[in-house]
Scaffold this active site. Sequence first.
Site, short mmCIF file in Angstrom:
data_model
loop_
_atom_site.label_atom_id
_atom_site.label_comp_id
_atom_site.label_asym_id
_atom_site.label_seq_id
_atom_site.Cartn_x
_atom_site.Cartn_y
_atom_site.Cartn_z
N HIS A 106 0.83 -1.21 0.00
CA HIS A 106 0.00 0.00 0.00
C HIS A 106 0.85 1.26 0.00
O HIS A 106 0.36 2.34 0.31
CB HIS A 106 -0.94 0.00 1.21
CG HIS A 106 -2.03 -1.03 1.08
ND1 HIS A 106 -2.81 -1.41 2.14
CD2 HIS A 106 -2.47 -1.76 0.02
CE1 HIS A 106 -3.69 -2.32 1.75
NE2 HIS A 106 -3.49 -2.56 0.46
N CYS A 114 4.72 11.99 -8.11
CA CYS A 114 4.17 13.05 -8.94
C CYS A 114 3.06 12.48 -9.82
O CYS A 114 3.29 11.53 -10.58
CB CYS A 114 5.26 13.66 -9.83
SG CYS A 114 4.60 14.88 -10.99
N CYS A 136 9.61 17.23 -12.88
CA CYS A 136 8.94 17.92 -14.00
C CYS A 136 8.40 19.29 -13.60
O CYS A 136 7.91 20.03 -14.44
CB CYS A 136 7.80 17.06 -14.56
SG CYS A 136 6.33 17.00 -13.52
N1 APR Z 1 -2.23 -6.86 18.36
C1 APR Z 1 -2.71 -7.63 17.35
N2 APR Z 1 -3.77 -7.30 16.59
C2 APR Z 1 -4.36 -6.13 16.85
C3 APR Z 1 -3.93 -5.25 17.88
C4 APR Z 1 -2.80 -5.67 18.64
N3 APR Z 1 -2.30 -4.91 19.63
N4 APR Z 1 -4.74 -4.17 17.90
C5 APR Z 1 -5.65 -4.35 16.90
N5 APR Z 1 -5.43 -5.53 16.28
C6 APR Z 1 -6.16 -6.11 15.15
C7 APR Z 1 -7.64 -5.80 15.13
O1 APR Z 1 -8.36 -6.81 15.84
C8 APR Z 1 -7.96 -5.85 13.64
O2 APR Z 1 -8.34 -7.16 13.25
O3 APR Z 1 -5.63 -5.52 13.98
C9 APR Z 1 -6.63 -5.50 12.97
C10 APR Z 1 -6.63 -4.11 12.35
O4 APR Z 1 -7.57 -4.10 11.31
P1 APR Z 1 -7.75 -2.76 10.43
O5 APR Z 1 -7.85 -1.60 11.34
O6 APR Z 1 -8.85 -3.06 9.46
O7 APR Z 1 -6.35 -2.62 9.65
P2 APR Z 1 -5.87 -3.41 8.38
O8 APR Z 1 -6.46 -4.80 8.36
O9 APR Z 1 -4.40 -3.30 8.32
O10 APR Z 1 -6.51 -2.57 7.16
C11 APR Z 1 -6.16 -3.00 5.86
O11 APR Z 1 -7.38 -1.14 4.93
O12 APR Z 1 -7.99 1.03 5.08
C12 APR Z 1 -7.15 0.17 4.42
O13 APR Z 1 -5.10 0.72 3.44
C13 APR Z 1 -5.71 0.52 4.68
O14 APR Z 1 -3.84 -0.99 4.86
C14 APR Z 1 -5.15 -0.71 5.35
C15 APR Z 1 -6.13 -1.80 4.95
#
Ligand code: APR
Length: 229
Positions: A106, A114, A136
Amino acid sequence: MTDKIIVLTGAGLSAESGLGTFRDEGGLWAQHRIEDVATPEGFARNPQLVHDFYNARRAQAAEASPNEAHVALAELQARWSGEVVIVTQNVDGLHEAAGGVALHMHGRLTGALCNACDHRWEAPMTMAPDDPCPACGARATRPDVVWFGEMPYHMEEIATHLASCMLFASIGTSGQVYPAAGFVQEARLAGAETVELNLEPTDISRAFAQRRFGTASQVVPDWVAGLLG
Ligand code: APR
């Protein structure tokens, strides 16, 4: 079958380093509308708002330190007999700060792009809509991060790794955003063992042969210690 390990990481890995996740209570998508700050359309509508959002995250990430989970994964990369490929959805640099190497599907907060000529350079801490592109000169600079509706980076390389890994681990991701959420199926089709390490069950938990729930700073070092014997 090689002894290659693929590790997919998400925002939960960096939560204990003080960086907010997206979908937890009070997460980034509770504070900001995705369509305003994480889509090309939102950027076209209000580039200042988008730069403000990423400038704040870039500054916060610059102050954050890797936690025990990042360190354990870097140790796995250093000591495992085969290749360990970390594919991260995170745009922070905490894998690298811990001594690891990651494919940033990502993009990265420290990258600038750019929109006019595709030139890439190291982003200044604060970016603004009128910054001229160093190559550019166009005033069309944006953070080098992948927004919704855009193609993630390194997809061909990731597909090749998934087709030839012995073990696929998903750490700290809610499994709600594709293509990352579909990687576990690709790994299973290739005959890999699969494990999910997360704070709590996710939408894709049932796709994994093994699941370990807890905070990343606890479950990841335990998991790595088990692998390294
Ligand atoms: N340890 C382990 N897991 C954790 C912790 C922790 N301390 N805190 C939160 N989590 C878990 C949550 O339970 C959840 O399942 O991490 C996960 C975070 O999920 P999201 O907030 O949805 O993040 P992510 O899965 O990385 O999102 C994917 O979505 O918005 C886009 O580009 C953005 O890269 C991102 C993608």
